[in-house]
Design a protein around this motif. Structure first.
Motif, mmCIF file in Angstrom:
data_model
loop_
_atom_site.group_PDB
_atom_site.id
_atom_site.type_symbol
_atom_site.label_atom_id
_atom_site.label_comp_id
_atom_site.label_asym_id
_atom_site.label_seq_id
_atom_site.Cartn_x
_atom_site.Cartn_y
_atom_site.Cartn_z
ATOM 1 N N ASP A 195 0.840 -1.202 0.000
ATOM 2 C CA ASP A 195 0.000 0.000 0.000
ATOM 3 C C ASP A 195 0.874 1.252 0.000
ATOM 4 O O ASP A 195 0.701 2.170 -0.820
ATOM 5 N N SER A 205 -9.618 -0.193 3.538
ATOM 6 C CA SER A 205 -10.154 -0.570 2.227
ATOM 7 C C SER A 205 -10.875 0.611 1.573
ATOM 8 O O SER A 205 -10.744 0.844 0.364
ATOM 9 N N ALA A 206 -11.622 1.371 2.377
ATOM 10 C CA ALA A 206 -12.338 2.530 1.832
ATOM 11 C C ALA A 206 -11.371 3.578 1.286
ATOM 12 O O ALA A 206 -11.596 4.143 0.206
ATOM 13 N N VAL A 258 -9.999 2.441 -2.075
ATOM 14 C CA VAL A 258 -10.980 2.578 -3.161
ATOM 15 C C VAL A 258 -11.102 4.043 -3.577
ATOM 16 O O VAL A 258 -11.183 4.362 -4.777
ATOM 17 N N ALA A 306 -8.194 4.842 -5.689
ATOM 18 C CA ALA A 306 -8.345 4.210 -7.005
ATOM 19 C C ALA A 306 -9.276 5.026 -7.898
ATOM 20 O O ALA A 306 -9.019 5.195 -9.108
ATOM 21 N N LEU A 307 -10.348 5.567 -7.328
ATOM 22 C CA LEU A 307 -11.258 6.417 -8.099
ATOM 23 C C LEU A 307 -10.540 7.674 -8.582
ATOM 24 O O LEU A 307 -10.730 8.123 -9.723
ATOM 25 N N CYS A 358 -8.317 6.741 -11.497
ATOM 26 C CA CYS A 358 -9.111 6.582 -12.728
ATOM 27 C C CYS A 358 -9.465 7.942 -13.322
ATOM 28 O O CYS A 358 -9.373 8.151 -14.537
ATOM 29 N N GLY A 400 -7.576 10.167 -0.457
ATOM 30 C CA GLY A 400 -7.303 8.766 -0.149
ATOM 31 C C GLY A 400 -5.964 8.576 0.522
ATOM 32 O O GLY A 400 -5.829 7.791 1.472
ATOM 33 N N ALA A 412 -4.689 2.411 -10.141
ATOM 34 C CA ALA A 412 -6.071 2.092 -9.771
ATOM 35 C C ALA A 412 -6.274 0.582 -9.636
ATOM 36 O O ALA A 412 -6.872 0.104 -8.661
ATOM 37 N N VAL A 462 -7.145 -1.573 -5.992
ATOM 38 C CA VAL A 462 -8.329 -2.419 -5.832
ATOM 39 C C VAL A 462 -7.918 -3.831 -5.408
ATOM 40 O O VAL A 462 -8.519 -4.440 -4.515
ATOM 41 N N THR A 512 -6.977 -4.219 -1.656
ATOM 42 C CA THR A 512 -8.027 -4.286 -0.627
ATOM 43 C C THR A 512 -8.219 -5.718 -0.125
ATOM 44 O O THR A 512 -8.650 -5.920 1.004
#
Length: 393
Positions: A28, A89-90, A93, A96-97, A100, A121, A179, A183, A186
């Motif tokens: 991470d 995990s949140a 994500v 990752a958004l 993207c 994040g 991204a 994911v 996680t």
């Protein structure tokens, strides 16, 4: 000896990282190190891509850390209500958004919004991981912290090298890869056993240096704001500075990687050096050396060789500054959380001020601003010498 009423047991919120989880946490931070180190080598490319001036593009660094600034309190509050695995995990994500969005953005406003999401994040994940690792069993805690933070340093080295490998104009591929990686990561959080922090907040009332805490905390917050401004501004402006004074963009990326390598190498050496020298001497000595090296970077021929040494000089400031603070205010978990929150402001202020100075005085002012930030950091940390640790009873 019994636990006082209304005071949680020290083990009430202890965290356990199974092997899968500690490996995932290290990766991470490796990914976040890569993300944070991409902006500097990509500044020139982004300026051309969105038809902006270099100082205007430099604001991307401030936006990233503005997102991180807001991400820390969100992570802090979430950790009090939800399990560590859920929060971590949140944040992955959310990052990752943002990645993207950065890959797909065709307009500057959309790209900036995506970078803010990346920072959000990062701030949440950074705080969450640090607080989780600090709550692990004391046996082996230092080793776990060293392993995971080495991941960040390694990622920060890899990021600029990936820019060279993929080519700057293909930066979208890097964000897509980020991204996908986040994911997948996680899944590693299934090996993380971390109850909420809701019971732990009262412990610090019993153990911190209450008589001096406010002054100590204020001093260290100011020092860390200046430090983060120094580190982020240096990392973000190495490549643009070298490119504008005549070096290739590829060399700028390689030297940026060298800066992060120096930072990572120095942090590996933190433990052995701290056994021989006090934390405050190492912090102040590193910062004083950085001031001199930044001024040497004014010499065109020396600049590519000096910047990696600046990273080495900065290396001990972050970890040993926290050791220094914890010596003055033992077990002040809330104080450390506030430090992490406030220091993110340095990532906003530093690059923004550097962009302003470059637009006013030109690219050759970069080393002067870096030296000024390092000097302010050194002076602020030096002012903490007036404090003494609490007397044990």
């Amino acid at each position: 000896m019994t636990t006082p009423p209304n005071t949680p047991s020290p083990n009430a919120t202890e965290v356990t990282f199974l092997p899968l989880a500690i490996t995932s946490a290290t990766v991470d931070l490796l990914v976040y190190g890569a993300i944070s180190s991409l902006f500097g080598p990509l500044l020139v490319t982004l300026a051309h891509r969105f038809d902006l001036s270099l100082p205007a593009t430099g604001i991307v660094l401030s936006v990233y850390f503005a997102g991180a600034f807001f991400g820390v309190p969100i992570g802090w509050l979430a950790m009090k209500r939800f399990t560590g695995a859920t929060v971590l995990s949140a944040t992955l994500v959310i990052t990752a958004l943002g990645a993207c969005g950065a890959a797909l953005s065709s307009r500057w406003a959309a790209f900036i919004a995506s970078v803010f999401l990346l920072g959000l994040g990062f701030g949440g994940a950074d705080f969450s991981l640090i607080s989780l690792l600090v709550r692990t069993r004391i046996t082996g805690r230092g080793r776990r912290l060293s392993i995971t933070n080495a991941g960040y340093g390694l990622g920060a080295v890899i990021g600029p090298l990936l820019v060279v490998l993929v080519r700057p104009h293909n930066y979208r591929l890097l964000y897509v890869a980020v991204a996908v990686a986040l994911v997948i990561l996680t899944l590693g959080n299934r090996g993380l056993i971390a109850p909420p922090l809701s019971l732990e907040h009262r412990r610090s009332e019993l153990v911190v240096n209450r008589t001096q805490r406010r002054a100590i905390l204020g001093t260290f917050i100011a020092a860390y704001i200046f430090y983060v401004a120094s580190e982020t501004t240096t990392a973000g402006w190495i490549a643009p500075h070298l490119h504008r004074i005549g070096y290739s963009a590829s060399l700028g990326s390689i030297v940026t990687a060298g800066f992060w390598l120096g930072l990572a190498t120095g942090r590996v050496l933190a433990g052995p050096l701290n056994r021989r020298h006090s934390d405050h001497r190492l912090v102040l000595g590193g910062l004083a050396t950085a001031v001199v090296l930044c001024l040497v970077a004014l010499v065109t021929g020396a600049a590519p060789y000096v910047y990696p040494l600046v990273g080495l000089s900065f290396a001990l400031v972050y970890p040993l500054g926290l050791v220094w603070y914890s010596t003055l205010c033992p077990h002040d978990d809330d104080g450390v959380a506030l430090l992490i929150l406030c220091m993110m402001a340095g990532g906003v202020i530093g690059p923004a001020l550097q962009s302003l100075m470059v637009s006013t005085f030109g690219i050759r002012v970069v080393p002067v601003v870096l030296a000024a930030f390092a000097a302010l950091t050194c002076a602020t940390f030096a002012s903490a010498l007036r404090f003494s640790p609490p007397q044990s009873t």
